[in-house]
Design a protein around this motif. Structure first.
Motif, PDB file in Angstrom:
ATOM      1  N   ASP A 134       0.816  -1.215   0.000  1.00  0.00           N
ATOM      2  CA  ASP A 134       0.000   0.000   0.000  1.00  0.00           C
ATOM      3  C   ASP A 134       0.851   1.268   0.000  1.00  0.00           C
ATOM      4  OD1 ASP A 134      -2.356  -1.448  -0.040  1.00  0.00           O
ATOM      5  OD2 ASP A 134      -2.638  -1.361   2.140  1.00  0.00           O
ATOM      6  N   ALA A 135       2.107   1.161   0.419  1.00  0.00           N
ATOM      7  CA  ALA A 135       2.968   2.343   0.561  1.00  0.00           C
ATOM      8  C   ALA A 135       3.695   2.732  -0.727  1.00  0.00           C
ATOM      9  CB  ALA A 135       3.990   2.100   1.671  1.00  0.00           C
ATOM     10  N   VAL A 136       3.634   1.885  -1.770  1.00  0.00           N
ATOM     11  CA  VAL A 136       4.420   2.139  -2.983  1.00  0.00           C
ATOM     12  C   VAL A 136       3.561   1.998  -4.239  1.00  0.00           C
ATOM     13  CG1 VAL A 136       6.543   1.266  -1.897  1.00  0.00           C
ATOM     14  CG2 VAL A 136       5.148  -0.275  -3.291  1.00  0.00           C
ATOM     15  N   LEU A 137       4.131   2.424  -5.333  1.00  0.00           N
ATOM     16  CA  LEU A 137       3.587   2.155  -6.666  1.00  0.00           C
ATOM     17  C   LEU A 137       4.672   1.468  -7.469  1.00  0.00           C
ATOM     18  CD1 LEU A 137       1.838   5.535  -7.551  1.00  0.00           C
ATOM     19  CD2 LEU A 137       0.776   3.428  -6.727  1.00  0.00           C
ATOM     20  N   ILE A 138       4.270   0.800  -8.522  1.00  0.00           N
ATOM     21  CA  ILE A 138       5.210   0.207  -9.468  1.00  0.00           C
ATOM     22  C   ILE A 138       4.957   0.844 -10.828  1.00  0.00           C
ATOM     23  CG2 ILE A 138       5.804  -1.921 -10.739  1.00  0.00           C
ATOM     24  CD1 ILE A 138       6.951  -1.854  -7.933  1.00  0.00           C
ATOM     25  N   ILE A 139       6.021   1.173 -11.503  1.00  0.00           N
ATOM     26  CA  ILE A 139       5.927   1.645 -12.880  1.00  0.00           C
ATOM     27  C   ILE A 139       6.313   0.473 -13.766  1.00  0.00           C
ATOM     28  CG2 ILE A 139       6.814   3.266 -14.597  1.00  0.00           C
ATOM     29  CD1 ILE A 139       7.486   5.092 -12.110  1.00  0.00           C
ATOM     30  N   ASP A 140       5.406   0.080 -14.617  1.00  0.00           N
ATOM     31  CA  ASP A 140       5.602  -1.033 -15.546  1.00  0.00           C
ATOM     32  C   ASP A 140       5.835  -0.425 -16.929  1.00  0.00           C
ATOM     33  OD1 ASP A 140       5.331  -3.090 -17.413  1.00  0.00           O
ATOM     34  OD2 ASP A 140       3.446  -3.833 -16.578  1.00  0.00           O
ATOM     35  N   VAL A 141       7.053  -0.570 -17.440  1.00  0.00           N
ATOM     36  CA  VAL A 141       7.375  -0.066 -18.775  1.00  0.00           C
ATOM     37  C   VAL A 141       7.309  -1.228 -19.748  1.00  0.00           C
ATOM     38  CG1 VAL A 141       9.112   1.003 -20.249  1.00  0.00           C
ATOM     39  CG2 VAL A 141       8.829   1.788 -17.882  1.00  0.00           C
ATOM     40  N   LYS A 142       6.324  -1.189 -20.631  1.00  0.00           N
ATOM     41  CA  LYS A 142       6.224  -2.189 -21.699  1.00  0.00           C
ATOM     42  C   LYS A 142       7.194  -1.753 -22.795  1.00  0.00           C
ATOM     43  CE  LYS A 142       2.932  -4.606 -24.655  1.00  0.00           C
ATOM     44  NZ  LYS A 142       3.767  -4.742 -25.816  1.00  0.00           N
ATOM     45  N   ILE A 143       8.231  -2.546 -23.012  1.00  0.00           N
ATOM     46  CA  ILE A 143       9.288  -2.196 -23.964  1.00  0.00           C
ATOM     47  C   ILE A 143       8.778  -2.369 -25.389  1.00  0.00           C
ATOM     48  CG2 ILE A 143      11.600  -2.767 -24.776  1.00  0.00           C
ATOM     49  CD1 ILE A 143      12.164  -3.735 -21.861  1.00  0.00           C
ATOM     50  N   GLU A 144       8.983  -1.333 -26.200  1.00  0.00           N
ATOM     51  CA  GLU A 144       8.549  -1.362 -27.602  1.00  0.00           C
ATOM     52  C   GLU A 144       9.717  -1.540 -28.564  1.00  0.00           C
ATOM     53  OE1 GLU A 144       6.402   2.326 -27.811  1.00  0.00           O
ATOM     54  OE2 GLU A 144       4.587   1.408 -26.984  1.00  0.00           O
ATOM     55  N   SER A 145      10.889  -1.050 -28.200  1.00  0.00           N
ATOM     56  CA  SER A 145      12.063  -1.237 -29.062  1.00  0.00           C
ATOM     57  C   SER A 145      13.329  -1.172 -28.219  1.00  0.00           C
ATOM     58  CB  SER A 145      12.113  -0.189 -30.179  1.00  0.00           C
ATOM     59  OG  SER A 145      12.342   1.098 -29.644  1.00  0.00           O
ATOM     60  N   LEU A 146      14.371  -1.868 -28.695  1.00  0.00           N
ATOM     61  CA  LEU A 146      15.653  -1.923 -28.000  1.00  0.00           C
ATOM     62  C   LEU A 146      16.792  -1.798 -29.009  1.00  0.00           C
ATOM     63  CD1 LEU A 146      14.981  -5.002 -25.700  1.00  0.00           C
ATOM     64  CD2 LEU A 146      15.182  -2.622 -24.956  1.00  0.00           C
ATOM     65  N   THR A 147      17.847  -1.113 -28.590  1.00  0.00           N
ATOM     66  CA  THR A 147      19.069  -1.006 -29.374  1.00  0.00           C
ATOM     67  C   THR A 147      20.234  -1.291 -28.443  1.00  0.00           C
ATOM     68  OG1 THR A 147      18.093   0.727 -30.734  1.00  0.00           O
ATOM     69  CG2 THR A 147      20.480   0.503 -30.826  1.00  0.00           C
ATOM     70  N   GLY A 148      21.156  -2.135 -28.864  1.00  0.00           N
ATOM     71  CA  GLY A 148      22.329  -2.446 -28.046  1.00  0.00           C
ATOM     72  C   GLY A 148      23.587  -1.886 -28.690  1.00  0.00           C
ATOM     73  N   LYS A 149      24.566  -1.550 -27.832  1.00  0.00           N
ATOM     74  CA  LYS A 149      25.835  -1.010 -28.316  1.00  0.00           C
ATOM     75  C   LYS A 149      26.964  -1.501 -27.401  1.00  0.00           C
ATOM     76  CE  LYS A 149      28.015   3.391 -29.522  1.00  0.00           C
ATOM     77  NZ  LYS A 149      27.831   4.856 -29.511  1.00  0.00           N
ATOM     78  N   ARG A 150      28.112  -1.806 -28.013  1.00  0.00           N
ATOM     79  CA  ARG A 150      29.297  -2.250 -27.272  1.00  0.00           C
ATOM     80  C   ARG A 150      30.508  -1.498 -27.806  1.00  0.00           C
ATOM     81  NH1 ARG A 150      28.842  -7.411 -27.961  1.00  0.00           N
ATOM     82  NH2 ARG A 150      28.025  -7.850 -25.907  1.00  0.00           N
ATOM     83  N   SER A 151      31.367  -1.094 -26.888  1.00  0.00           N
ATOM     84  CA  SER A 151      32.607  -0.434 -27.270  1.00  0.00           C
ATOM     85  C   SER A 151      33.741  -0.972 -26.424  1.00  0.00           C
ATOM     86  CB  SER A 151      32.491   1.079 -27.063  1.00  0.00           C
ATOM     87  OG  SER A 151      33.656   1.729 -27.490  1.00  0.00           O
TER      88      SER A 151
END
Length: 152
Positions: A134-151
């Motif tokens: 009861d003391a908190v909320l949750i934010i649920d992010v439904k992912i629509e796109s992703l990009t990965g990068k490595r260096s």
């Protein structure tokens, strides 16, 4: 992506980075164009990010106006000094995603989101009392796109 040689296209590698990284920076913008970005702990499961939140605050005000978000997670950051300023660099892997945020207020869904978040950081199993939920909320992010990068 400008530097194609750094792009991560393997979905399993992107999933691993999302599972391994420790902090998510969540970027939002209200309908007046005000940008807002903050680091948050998160859980990741089945194409969703789960973020813990107090029940009031600027992030919730912004998300209620505009649920579209961008987020970044990164891992294995190592600064690589150079002999001159322009030769400094970094080794890292990162994921940038776009999604839609939904504020979760129902306790069963909050419990699932909190379990996902805690699983991200611990092997322990946790449960949550009704008072804690009861003391908190949750934010649920439904992912629509992703990009990965490595260096590096």
């Amino acid at each position: 992506m400008r530097r194609k040689e750094k792009e991560i296209t393997d979905a399993l590698e992107i999933e691993r980075i999302l599972s391994d990284a420790e902090v998510c920076c969540l970027a939002m913008s209200d309908l007046d164009g005000l940008p807002y970005n903050l680091p948050m702990f998160y859980g990741y499961a089945d194409g969703h990010l789960y973020l813990h939140s107090a029940k009031t605050g600027l992030k919730l005000d912004v998300l209620r106006k505009n649920p579209k978000v961008c987020f970044t997670v990164w891992n294995r950051l190592v600064i690589k000094p150079g002999d001159i300023a322009c030769r400094w660099g970094a080794a890292y892997e990162s994921v940038i995603g776009l999604g839609q945020a939904k504020i979760i207020e129902e306790n069963t869904e909050k419990r699932n989101g909190l379990k996902s978040l805690m699983k991200h950081y611990s092997d322990n199993a946790f449960d949550f009392s009704e008072k804690e939920l009861d003391a908190v909320l949750i934010i649920d992010v439904k992912i629509e796109s992703l990009t990965g990068k490595r260096s590096g």
